[in-house]
Design a protein around this motif. Sequence first.
Motif, short mmCIF file in Angstrom:
data_model
loop_
_atom_site.label_atom_id
_atom_site.label_comp_id
_atom_site.label_asym_id
_atom_site.label_seq_id
_atom_site.Cartn_x
_atom_site.Cartn_y
_atom_site.Cartn_z
N PHE A 1 45.42 43.47 43.68
CA PHE A 1 46.88 44.13 44.35
C PHE A 1 47.12 43.13 45.66
CE2 PHE A 1 47.61 46.53 48.39
CZ PHE A 1 48.69 47.86 47.20
N VAL A 2 46.02 42.60 46.07
CA VAL A 2 46.64 41.37 47.05
C VAL A 2 47.52 40.47 46.72
CG1 VAL A 2 45.18 40.31 49.05
CG2 VAL A 2 44.45 42.66 48.68
N ALA A 3 46.62 40.25 45.14
CA ALA A 3 47.97 38.95 45.03
C ALA A 3 48.99 39.91 44.81
CB ALA A 3 46.32 38.73 43.19
N ARG A 4 49.41 40.90 43.89
CA ARG A 4 50.49 41.09 43.08
C ARG A 4 51.10 41.19 45.05
NH1 ARG A 4 47.92 44.78 40.60
NH2 ARG A 4 48.15 46.47 41.65
N VAL A 5 50.94 41.64 45.89
CA VAL A 5 52.03 41.15 47.10
C VAL A 5 52.46 40.10 47.42
CG1 VAL A 5 51.56 41.97 49.33
CG2 VAL A 5 51.01 43.81 48.30
N LEU A 6 51.45 39.49 47.08
CA LEU A 6 51.08 38.18 47.79
C LEU A 6 52.25 37.65 47.26
CD1 LEU A 6 47.90 36.46 48.19
CD2 LEU A 6 49.41 37.12 50.27
N ARG A 7 52.36 37.88 45.37
CA ARG A 7 53.43 37.26 45.19
C ARG A 7 54.91 38.07 45.12
NH1 ARG A 7 49.27 37.87 40.91
NH2 ARG A 7 50.57 39.87 40.28
N GLU A 8 54.55 38.89 45.43
CA GLU A 8 56.37 39.63 45.63
C GLU A 8 56.83 38.68 47.32
OE1 GLU A 8 55.36 43.99 46.66
OE2 GLU A 8 55.04 44.13 44.57
N THR A 9 56.17 38.31 47.57
CA THR A 9 56.47 36.77 48.90
C THR A 9 56.93 35.64 49.34
OG1 THR A 9 53.95 36.47 50.20
CG2 THR A 9 54.76 38.35 50.65
N GLY A 10 56.66 35.55 47.72
CA GLY A 10 56.92 34.43 47.27
C GLY A 10 55.23 33.01 46.81
N LEU A 11 54.35 33.74 46.93
CA LEU A 11 53.45 32.53 47.02
C LEU A 11 52.40 33.09 45.41
CD1 LEU A 11 51.53 33.51 50.08
CD2 LEU A 11 52.65 31.29 49.33
N GLY A 12 51.93 31.31 44.54
CA GLY A 12 51.39 31.90 43.45
C GLY A 12 49.95 32.60 43.33
N THR A 13 49.29 32.58 42.66
CA THR A 13 47.95 33.56 42.59
C THR A 13 47.74 32.88 41.62
OG1 THR A 13 48.66 35.17 41.50
CG2 THR A 13 48.31 35.35 43.64
N LEU A 14 46.30 32.05 42.31
CA LEU A 14 44.66 32.05 41.09
C LEU A 14 43.90 32.74 41.28
CD1 LEU A 14 43.98 31.09 38.82
CD2 LEU A 14 43.54 27.99 40.39
N LEU A 15 43.81 33.83 40.67
CA LEU A 15 42.57 34.44 40.46
C LEU A 15 41.50 34.15 38.76
CD1 LEU A 15 45.31 37.34 41.11
CD2 LEU A 15 43.09 38.17 41.12
#
Length: 221
Positions: free
Chosen positions: A53-67
């Motif tokens: 959930f947190v990762a999706r919010v971060l991607r909406e702001t323009g950040l990539g994520t690696l889980l």
Amino acid sequence: MQSIHPTGLSQLVRMPVDQVLLEGMLELPAKAAGLVLFAHGSGSSRHSPRNNFVARVLRETGLGTLLMDLLTPQEDRDYQARFDIDLLTRRLLQATHWVRQNPETTTLPIGYFGASTGAAAALRAAAAMGDEARAVVSRGGRPDLAGQHDLVKVRSPTLLLVGGLDTDVLELNQAAYALLSCPKKLSVVPGATHLFEEAGTLAQVASQAAAWFGQHLGTKV
């Protein structure tokens, strides 16, 4: 700096570390401004619904994520391995090295998001990375397990998020917070227990994390 994938990327990756392969999900929005590596806590994995959930919010702001999973399934069945901060930190640093060698992510500023014991690994990794780790966020974490030696070395701006009803962990976070000499903030989410399962509390975590990374990684937040 921007990802070389202007239209975004979603990819299951396998990273060779310690003679094993660790799996992770790498997701980059179009023209990603940075990359946040997630260090999960004891008994958790890259499939954690809260971290996703947190990762999706971060991607909406323009950040990539690696889980990613810092332990193999067999290792994760060993309770002691879940609390082996040295092992978790080494794996996180090896994953960071993989990110730095990967063409899609090599130029992206890096941040760490840690939950539970993963927060200790994130802080130790940040201490080792120095200025290359742009920011750290801890959710219901155990930053105290990073130890005084490494906490005092952290230079990355650090946000500690703790539930107001998670009283024991809050005390541990307060002790760790006192040892940090980097730009820092301890944020208590009212009415939240350890897993932030109460209505609206996880959304507060995601919002504050996005703002923190946005400030220090240069996103649009």
